[in-house]
Design a protein around this motif. Sequence first.
Motif, short mmCIF file in Angstrom:
data_model
loop_
_atom_site.label_atom_id
_atom_site.label_comp_id
_atom_site.label_asym_id
_atom_site.label_seq_id
_atom_site.Cartn_x
_atom_site.Cartn_y
_atom_site.Cartn_z
N HIS A 58 96.60 22.15 11.65
CA HIS A 58 95.16 22.22 11.38
C HIS A 58 94.67 20.92 10.76
O HIS A 58 95.47 20.05 10.44
N ASP A 62 96.26 17.17 4.16
CA ASP A 62 97.65 17.31 3.71
C ASP A 62 98.56 17.66 4.90
O ASP A 62 99.79 17.68 4.78
N HIS A 63 97.95 17.89 6.06
CA HIS A 63 98.73 18.13 7.29
C HIS A 63 98.49 17.04 8.35
O HIS A 63 99.33 16.82 9.21
N ASP A 160 99.19 26.55 7.32
CA ASP A 160 98.54 27.34 6.26
C ASP A 160 97.99 28.61 6.91
O ASP A 160 97.36 28.53 7.97
N HIS A 402 105.54 24.16 1.04
CA HIS A 402 104.11 24.07 0.72
C HIS A 402 103.75 24.97 -0.47
O HIS A 402 102.87 25.83 -0.39
ZN LIG Z 1 97.99 22.75 3.38
#
Ligand SMILES: [Zn+2]
Length: 433
Positions: A58, A62-63, A160, A402
């Motif tokens: 996504h 942070d990804h 996530d 995570h």
């Molecule tokens: Zn994340």
Amino acid sequence: MKITFLGAAREVGRSAILVEGDGERILLDCGIKTKRNEEFPLIENSEIKKLTKVVLSHAHLDHSGYLPALYAAGYEGKVYMTKPTRDLIQLLLADALKIQKDWSPYNKNDVDLLLKNIEILEYNQLSKDKIIRFQNAGHILGSAMTEIFLEGKKLLYTGDINLRSSRLLSGCRTGLEADFLIIESTYGGKEDLHVPTKEATGEFISKIREVQQEGGKVLIPTFAVGRGQEILFTLENHLKSGLMNETTIFLDGMVKKALKIYRHNAIYLKKEVQRRILAGDDDPFKSDFYKFPKTKSKKEVFQSKKAIILSTSGMMTGGPVMGYLEKLAGDEKNILIIVGYQSEGSPGRKLLEGEKRIKNKDKIIDVKMRVWNSPFSAHSDHKELVQFVKSMKGLKKVFVVHGENEKLFDLADSVKSKNTEAIIPHLKESFEV
Ligand SMILES: [Zn+2]
Ligand SMILES: [Zn+2]
């Protein structure tokens, strides 16, 4: 299959997992850790050149934040993602580049290269080589869980996830089959239990009502993409139905641009939202309650009697929200409502932990306004994450990533069973499965 954790292992941020098998070297996510100094995935340039595929779960940085750097390092292959994710990263990466300026690990050219090499996959559609398939993750627009088929085995990476359906999105898919699972643990701690959405909404609205009755203004820092849109639609719904007194909602920063992308990708939203858009006169994206401050001084916001302000950045590490905070912080009638995950050490987290002084560039802001943590979240809580794992079939190993330390251990402890081993990988650790 060999799995190596290059980031987000015993931490939140810089998600990056290398999966090898059948001659493939696939990188799942490639994010950054946003701190004062950003941290990147632990992957060497020589390794980057050998990758055969990259998959993005996504749009959150942070990804996704380190993806263009792959091209700077000589990667020439494809990056698989959903269509909304493609639209959203264009916005987020362009903005990140603006902020990073001279110390960025990539330049605009690399972002363009990335955009040229995107391969769109719809939910539930197997890639041509039958290796990758996405499933709805329910976290933000376009968010996906990734299924990887290699060596006759199946790996599921959650990215996530959110099991609950929200105002805009359906909850993530459950009951999937896989040999191995990599699961997020943002709210994996045993004490992390979200209140039901109805209750959360009720608390949120009555808090705002209370503040407005006392003559205060409401400031809500939000990520460009995520809870911001949900909060906005919750407010719009209550205003339209008369359950809240008339108030202007000011939108600032990237929330506004992201809203456009949400509307363009309406087919990925819940049917009910699509119906309202098609109905024309009831389009929740074009409500009269929204305003976009035009002047730099934001005079109209501070002069209006009632105001709810939604602005980036979500953890208050910068962005227009800081200007609003500076103006509103001194009055204890005002309220700051925190709606998203706040990483350790971020200004938002510090305020939640009771700190009363926040640094903004070289200024110190004394915070007298109330600070309140809203019970909304785009991530599943402990109970839901456990429920997700228990709903799976054929599971042999679960890798918990995570998350902050104790949360990882709590979740691992709750999902292990006679047939399923739970592992909390360290950074750079590899597993042959
Ligand atoms: Zn994340
Ligand atoms: Zn996310």
